[in-house]
Scaffold this motif. Structure first.
Motif, PDB file in Angstrom:
ATOM      1  N   LYS A 140       0.812  -1.210   0.000  1.00  0.00           N
ATOM      2  CA  LYS A 140       0.000   0.000   0.000  1.00  0.00           C
ATOM      3  C   LYS A 140       0.847   1.262   0.000  1.00  0.00           C
ATOM      4  CE  LYS A 140      -4.153  -1.815   0.647  1.00  0.00           C
ATOM      5  NZ  LYS A 140      -5.278  -1.608  -0.272  1.00  0.00           N
ATOM      6  N   ALA A 141       1.922   1.225   0.717  1.00  0.00           N
ATOM      7  CA  ALA A 141       2.731   2.441   0.799  1.00  0.00           C
ATOM      8  C   ALA A 141       4.150   2.107   1.262  1.00  0.00           C
ATOM      9  CB  ALA A 141       2.090   3.426   1.782  1.00  0.00           C
ATOM     10  N   GLN A 143       7.597   4.416   2.605  1.00  0.00           N
ATOM     11  CA  GLN A 143       8.059   5.765   2.900  1.00  0.00           C
ATOM     12  C   GLN A 143       9.411   5.715   3.587  1.00  0.00           C
ATOM     13  OE1 GLN A 143       6.333   8.878   2.685  1.00  0.00           O
ATOM     14  NE2 GLN A 143       4.308   8.188   1.996  1.00  0.00           N
ATOM     15  N   LEU A 145      11.699   8.071   6.229  1.00  0.00           N
ATOM     16  CA  LEU A 145      11.631   9.231   7.117  1.00  0.00           C
ATOM     17  C   LEU A 145      12.987   9.506   7.733  1.00  0.00           C
ATOM     18  CD1 LEU A 145       8.787   7.880   9.413  1.00  0.00           C
ATOM     19  CD2 LEU A 145       8.475   9.016   7.215  1.00  0.00           C
ATOM     20  N   PRO A 146      13.331  10.759   7.907  1.00  0.00           N
ATOM     21  CA  PRO A 146      14.514  11.078   8.685  1.00  0.00           C
ATOM     22  C   PRO A 146      14.202  10.883  10.163  1.00  0.00           C
ATOM     23  CG  PRO A 146      13.454  13.091   7.947  1.00  0.00           C
ATOM     24  CD  PRO A 146      12.649  11.957   7.402  1.00  0.00           C
ATOM     25  N   VAL A 147      15.128  10.286  10.890  1.00  0.00           N
ATOM     26  CA  VAL A 147      14.901  10.074  12.310  1.00  0.00           C
ATOM     27  C   VAL A 147      15.805  10.984  13.130  1.00  0.00           C
ATOM     28  CG1 VAL A 147      15.114   8.437  14.203  1.00  0.00           C
ATOM     29  CG2 VAL A 147      14.128   7.707  12.032  1.00  0.00           C
ATOM     30  N   LEU A 153      14.417   5.951   8.649  1.00  0.00           N
ATOM     31  CA  LEU A 153      13.536   4.819   8.897  1.00  0.00           C
ATOM     32  C   LEU A 153      12.753   4.520   7.628  1.00  0.00           C
ATOM     33  CD1 LEU A 153      12.424   2.956  11.260  1.00  0.00           C
ATOM     34  CD2 LEU A 153      10.453   4.473  11.251  1.00  0.00           C
ATOM     35  N   VAL A 155       9.583   2.593   6.148  1.00  0.00           N
ATOM     36  CA  VAL A 155       8.327   1.999   6.593  1.00  0.00           C
ATOM     37  C   VAL A 155       7.578   1.490   5.386  1.00  0.00           C
ATOM     38  CG1 VAL A 155       6.137   2.389   7.780  1.00  0.00           C
ATOM     39  CG2 VAL A 155       8.150   3.675   8.463  1.00  0.00           C
ATOM     40  N   VAL A 157       3.863  -0.473   4.265  1.00  0.00           N
ATOM     41  CA  VAL A 157       2.547  -0.899   4.707  1.00  0.00           C
ATOM     42  C   VAL A 157       1.950  -1.783   3.632  1.00  0.00           C
ATOM     43  CG1 VAL A 157       0.278  -0.145   5.499  1.00  0.00           C
ATOM     44  CG2 VAL A 157       2.264   1.347   5.811  1.00  0.00           C
ATOM     45  N   VAL A 163       2.345  -3.657   8.902  1.00  0.00           N
ATOM     46  CA  VAL A 163       3.339  -2.592   8.828  1.00  0.00           C
ATOM     47  C   VAL A 163       4.693  -3.152   9.228  1.00  0.00           C
ATOM     48  CG1 VAL A 163       4.000  -0.317   9.679  1.00  0.00           C
ATOM     49  CG2 VAL A 163       1.586  -0.914   9.480  1.00  0.00           C
ATOM     50  N   ASN A 165       9.067  -2.122   9.445  1.00  0.00           N
ATOM     51  CA  ASN A 165      10.009  -1.010   9.307  1.00  0.00           C
ATOM     52  C   ASN A 165      11.442  -1.454   9.529  1.00  0.00           C
ATOM     53  OD1 ASN A 165       8.578  -0.712  12.263  1.00  0.00           O
ATOM     54  ND2 ASN A 165      10.786  -0.558  12.316  1.00  0.00           N
ATOM     55  N   ARG A 166      12.357  -0.677   9.012  1.00  0.00           N
ATOM     56  CA  ARG A 166      13.787  -0.928   9.169  1.00  0.00           C
ATOM     57  C   ARG A 166      14.485   0.391   9.420  1.00  0.00           C
ATOM     58  NH1 ARG A 166      12.634  -5.065   9.441  1.00  0.00           N
ATOM     59  NH2 ARG A 166      13.187  -7.005   8.450  1.00  0.00           N
ATOM     60  N   LEU A 167      15.406   0.365  10.344  1.00  0.00           N
ATOM     61  CA  LEU A 167      16.279   1.520  10.511  1.00  0.00           C
ATOM     62  C   LEU A 167      17.437   1.420   9.520  1.00  0.00           C
ATOM     63  CD1 LEU A 167      16.665   2.125  14.358  1.00  0.00           C
ATOM     64  CD2 LEU A 167      15.759   3.702  12.665  1.00  0.00           C
ATOM     65  N   GLN A 180      12.719  13.284   1.256  1.00  0.00           N
ATOM     66  CA  GLN A 180      11.336  13.347   0.823  1.00  0.00           C
ATOM     67  C   GLN A 180      11.191  12.965  -0.642  1.00  0.00           C
ATOM     68  OE1 GLN A 180       8.678  17.043   1.174  1.00  0.00           O
ATOM     69  NE2 GLN A 180       9.018  16.319   3.259  1.00  0.00           N
ATOM     70  N   ARG A 184       9.156   9.840  -2.101  1.00  0.00           N
ATOM     71  CA  ARG A 184       8.062   9.994  -3.055  1.00  0.00           C
ATOM     72  C   ARG A 184       8.245   9.072  -4.261  1.00  0.00           C
ATOM     73  NH1 ARG A 184       6.410  15.628  -2.378  1.00  0.00           N
ATOM     74  NH2 ARG A 184       8.555  15.979  -3.016  1.00  0.00           N
TER      75      ARG A 184
END
Lengths: 356, 356
Positions: A140-141, A143, A145-147, A153, A155, A157, A163, A165-167, A180, A184
DNA sequence: GTTTAGCACTCGATACAATAGAGTGCTAAC
DNA sequence: GTTAGCACTCTATTGTATCGAGTGCTAAAC
């Protein structure tokens, strides 16, 4: 063999009585016990004759000459298929299970654990569950992200609210705008794909679409691949193993050990559960030697499947002694399945019929 | 009481011999056995006298008059504190544990499970672990992502690589830019805060900073609160319960059942582990009745703590019979602790000294 | 023909006595 | 101070008798 060897109503009543009693006591049942406790209007002698017939027909067995009878697998089979009288759960039971199950469920993993735990508590046996791998699952998605400096990270879905996730650690700290942008592009390329359409090539191919030095992008792409890959690495859920220790047939430590060891392997759980994919809407029962796995040969597995959304199907079940309280277990199982399904759909908003 | 009642080297040797033998056999040890197997240059009669003294002093006990001796808790205590000779693990063992532990670790939860499983496998006992709640934990990032029409995902990351997420359903499908804006505001307001600085007020207060109808924002804020709240809802890890069934002292089903039931409660695990916060760098041993919890009174718990980053501290331990192989267990424990620490730091990039 | 009362028989479970053996404590000799 | 020797204790094992639940079969009753 004369006519008395054929099955008749009376034999069935006696068989049912024997099995019901044996389920309660775990002791071989004698003819007198039946004559006394159940009002069949028959003397112990008559019952004795019928029991002898039932034994010859393979529905009952005798541990030794001067003992009562215990049901055979064939006997249990007949019982669950035709003789059983499903008991209604009391209103309190239904309510308590309903309340328990709808208490808290905000994530698939937790919901599964919760359901498993309730099932084992309600039945008093071991409960097991899995969500078998099925790689038609759809992403589904995705993404990024900056942590914090040097850490991102990833993520992803998938359908059904899965859901993962991986660092990712990277040596340089990328610009938020860059993150970003990568996010995208990744999302637009990957989301909507099926699990089986995704492999390392596809993911690495994405780097063509982003003008960025490999050294920075590769760790991210690898993490994405890894993260997506872990979507269908499923675990098995087991709960209530302690319960079995209460039953006399599980007092032998080596037997218990074998069974418990069996349950350590997710693989085995799947084998125990996915017995019969065809009539998946109903409750499946595997009694004693009907089980494929050696170590479960003196237990019974009662299981059912439950569709979750369009592309997933979970299986839940319980393991107990062959002399389990079938009637009760089946009722609870059906109730649990329904409530679980509700809960799942409540959580993930129906079966996502906007698919294709 | 004459001089022979005082402790001396010879008594200690005999005590050690008795305990070592008892650990192996689980049978009461007689004076002849000791005289034969260990070359102490003493006759059984002498040893007998010494054993009688040791019993009087409380280090040994006798199940009945004409049986050998078994160690008392006091005996074990002396043994682990002063008598024990730590065996080196063989190179193969070290390597195999090292390999096992560094095999795969991409997430805290999984790492913990992995470590627990290795510990139980290496020792042959039950292994347990927790990461005690400590709400000085700091939030690193909070983000909201669009997943599909009507669904958002809230992700929060805390120190030590703890990631939690919640799905949010909202009736209207918000504009991606709006989501991004909310995400940015949330992140800037929350990240950097300590767990204990965050409560429902703080979170709901954030809505002042975003000009948006409540009906849309509230579900998101609630999910954020929920999601962050779940960061320090920790689970306990247990593995290898089957192992214990192999030891004769755990053949009694009711005892086993009690112990296993104990392990179902995360709370109890914590109590078993967090015995002694002071000398947390070392290995702590609680023998039999030294345990606080009734159900663990005839088991021994060996545990150690392991700092993870600046703000977390995990505890790992094993549970076994009081006659456990202390020497081996301690060695494995120390090794495991070191490797675990390494692995954790490798994963999360040191102790994040860029804090304050 | 079916049911049942009655009885001899089987076999595990329980109780009890006898025995074997491991281990002790104590004494006397070294 | 150490040890050989011995009487003593107590469990575990073995064997024997007994009890009782349950059976199968037969013959009588329905």
């Amino acid at each position: 063999m004369n006519s008395s060897d054929w099955m008749n109503e009376r034999k069935l009543n006696i068989l049912r009585a024997v099995i019901n009693d044996y389920i309660m006591t775990a002791e071989p049942i004698g003819s007198r016990t039946i004559a006394r406790k159940h009002e069949l209007g028959l003397s112990s002698a008559t019952i004795r004759n019928e029991m002898a017939d039932l034994e010859e027909m393979g529905y009952l067995a005798q541990p030794h000459t001067s003992a009562g009878r215990i049901p055979s697998v064939k006997g249990y089979r007949l019982y669950v298929d035709h003789l059983i009288r499903l008991t209604e759960l009391t209103l309190e039971e239904v309510i308590s299970i309903r309340n328990a199950i709808s208490e808290q469920a905000f994530e698939l993993n937790r919901l599964m654990r919760h359901v498993t735990s309730i099932l084992s508590e309600a039945t008093g046996y071991i409960s097991i569950a899995t969500i078998p791998k099925m790689n038609q699952n759809k992403i589904k998605a995705v993404q990024v992200l900056p942590v914090e400096p040097g850490k991102l990270l990833v993520v992803s879905v998938a359908e059904g609210g899965i859901v993962r996730n991986r660092l990712v650690r990277i040596s340089v700290t990328p610009d938020p705008n860059f993150v970003q942008k990568v996010s995208r592009v990744l999302n637009s390329k990957i989301s909507g794909l099926n699990m089986n359409e995704i492999n390392l090539e596809v993911i690495r191919g994405i780097k063509e679409d982003i003008q960025v030095p490999d050294s920075m992008l590769m760790p991210i792409l690898d993490a994405v691949y890894d993260c997506i890959g872990s979507i269908d690495s499923n675990e098995a859920y087991v709960d209530g193993t302690v319960n079995l220790l209460g039953y006399p047939e599980f007092h032998d430590p080596v037997r218990v050990r074998e069974l418990f060891r069996l349950l350590d392997e997710e693989n085995n759980i799947q084998q125990l559960l996915n017995r019969d994919e065809t009539n998946s809407t109903n409750v499946t029962i595997s009694i004693g030697t009907e089980n494929r796995l050696e170590q479960a040969r003196d237990s019974t597995v009662v299981s059912t499947s439950c569709p979750m959304g369009d592309s997933m199907m979970s299986s839940i079940g319980i393991i107990g002694p062959t002399r389990m309280d079938y009637s009760r277990v089946i009722s609870i199982m059906k109730l649990d399945r329904r409530l679980f399904k509700n809960e799942f759909e409540k959580l993930y908003n129906g079966n996502n019929s906007e698919e294709t």
